[in-house]
Design an enzyme around this catalytic site. Structure first.
Site, PDB file in Angstrom:
ATOM      1  N   CYS A  23     -21.293 -16.763   9.631  1.00  0.00           N
ATOM      2  CA  CYS A  23     -20.382 -15.699   9.206  1.00  0.00           C
ATOM      3  C   CYS A  23     -20.539 -15.286   7.748  1.00  0.00           C
ATOM      4  O   CYS A  23     -19.877 -14.360   7.293  1.00  0.00           O
ATOM      5  CB  CYS A  23     -18.933 -16.088   9.490  1.00  0.00           C
ATOM      6  SG  CYS A  23     -18.597 -16.186  11.262  1.00  0.00           S
ATOM      7  N   HIS A  27     -21.891  -9.092   9.890  1.00  0.00           N
ATOM      8  CA  HIS A  27     -21.797  -9.057  11.348  1.00  0.00           C
ATOM      9  C   HIS A  27     -20.559  -8.249  11.723  1.00  0.00           C
ATOM     10  O   HIS A  27     -19.759  -7.888  10.868  1.00  0.00           O
ATOM     11  CB  HIS A  27     -21.724 -10.476  11.933  1.00  0.00           C
ATOM     12  CG  HIS A  27     -20.509 -11.242  11.523  1.00  0.00           C
ATOM     13  ND1 HIS A  27     -20.362 -11.800  10.260  1.00  0.00           N
ATOM     14  CD2 HIS A  27     -19.374 -11.541  12.194  1.00  0.00           C
ATOM     15  CE1 HIS A  27     -19.189 -12.402  10.182  1.00  0.00           C
ATOM     16  NE2 HIS A  27     -18.563 -12.260  11.341  1.00  0.00           N
ATOM     17  N   HIS A  29     -17.289  -7.232  14.725  1.00  0.00           N
ATOM     18  CA  HIS A  29     -16.389  -7.677  15.790  1.00  0.00           C
ATOM     19  C   HIS A  29     -15.707  -6.467  16.401  1.00  0.00           C
ATOM     20  O   HIS A  29     -15.545  -5.436  15.748  1.00  0.00           O
ATOM     21  CB  HIS A  29     -15.260  -8.565  15.249  1.00  0.00           C
ATOM     22  CG  HIS A  29     -15.698  -9.842  14.645  1.00  0.00           C
ATOM     23  ND1 HIS A  29     -16.106 -10.924  15.388  1.00  0.00           N
ATOM     24  CD2 HIS A  29     -15.772 -10.236  13.345  1.00  0.00           C
ATOM     25  CE1 HIS A  29     -16.412 -11.920  14.582  1.00  0.00           C
ATOM     26  NE2 HIS A  29     -16.227 -11.528  13.329  1.00  0.00           N
ATOM     27  N   HIS A  71     -14.521   1.323  12.712  1.00  0.00           N
ATOM     28  CA  HIS A  71     -15.896   1.721  12.385  1.00  0.00           C
ATOM     29  C   HIS A  71     -16.144   1.764  10.877  1.00  0.00           C
ATOM     30  O   HIS A  71     -16.740   2.692  10.357  1.00  0.00           O
ATOM     31  CB  HIS A  71     -16.262   3.046  13.057  1.00  0.00           C
ATOM     32  CG  HIS A  71     -16.558   2.864  14.512  1.00  0.00           C
ATOM     33  ND1 HIS A  71     -15.564   2.751  15.457  1.00  0.00           N
ATOM     34  CD2 HIS A  71     -17.724   2.749  15.169  1.00  0.00           C
ATOM     35  CE1 HIS A  71     -16.115   2.583  16.638  1.00  0.00           C
ATOM     36  NE2 HIS A  71     -17.431   2.570  16.500  1.00  0.00           N
ATOM     37  N   GLU A 129     -10.855 -12.117  16.959  1.00  0.00           N
ATOM     38  CA  GLU A 129     -12.174 -11.662  16.518  1.00  0.00           C
ATOM     39  C   GLU A 129     -13.198 -11.846  17.629  1.00  0.00           C
ATOM     40  O   GLU A 129     -14.284 -11.286  17.561  1.00  0.00           O
ATOM     41  CB  GLU A 129     -12.603 -12.311  15.214  1.00  0.00           C
ATOM     42  CG  GLU A 129     -12.781 -13.789  15.231  1.00  0.00           C
ATOM     43  CD  GLU A 129     -13.327 -14.316  13.917  1.00  0.00           C
ATOM     44  OE1 GLU A 129     -13.023 -13.754  12.848  1.00  0.00           O
ATOM     45  OE2 GLU A 129     -14.093 -15.288  13.977  1.00  0.00           O
TER      46      GLU A 129
END
Length: 140
Positions: A23, A27, A29, A71, A129
């Site tokens: 993490c 990345h 989710h 987004h 998440e």
């Protein structure tokens, strides 16, 4: 105790500062936010008589908050160099700069505080998440 529950979701990228593991890398989710309201008594007057609050008001409040982050690249304030942020903006990336480490736990507190500030009787926020892992924030 009377209660209401609604949920909304948003897609966003992040990374964890000062973390050693997967993490620490950028990345994303599909974050799922489940909000709960609760109060001892129902309202006694007006259009919300015999309600905790109008579901429409509640749903819209949660959706507006998740839409703010949808987004985007959720970034902890101070975690990236200003030059990096400028380059990301120049490339057209949507950035959401937050004053905390972007963990699910901190996001749960963030949504709780924002809903409470709107006068909603929020009692708990769950932030997923992944489909199986969630952080919870509640008072009391």
């Amino acid at each position: 105790m009377y209660g209401l529950k609604t949920e909304s979701s948003f897609d966003a990228a992040h990374f964890l500062t000062d973390y050693h593991g997967k993490c620490e890398n950028l990345h994303g989710h599909r974050w799922r936010v489940v909000a709960y309201l609760g109060q001892e008594e129902l309202q006694t007057e007006g259009t919300m008589k015999d309600m905790v609050v109008d579901f429409g008001v509640f749903k819209n409040a949660v959706r507006e908050l998740t839409e703010e982050l949808d987004h985007s690249f959720v970034v902890e304030e101070g975690s990236l160099k200003e030059k990096t942020l400028e380059c990301l903006r120049e490339e057209g990336f949507e950035l959401s700069i937050l004053p905390f480490r972007t963990t699910a736990e901190n996001l749960a507190r963030y949504f709780f505080d924002r809903l409470e500030a709107q006068g909603l009787p929020v009692c708990q926020i769950d932030v997923y998440e992944t489909p199986n892992n969630c952080a919870i924030y509640r008072r009391g």
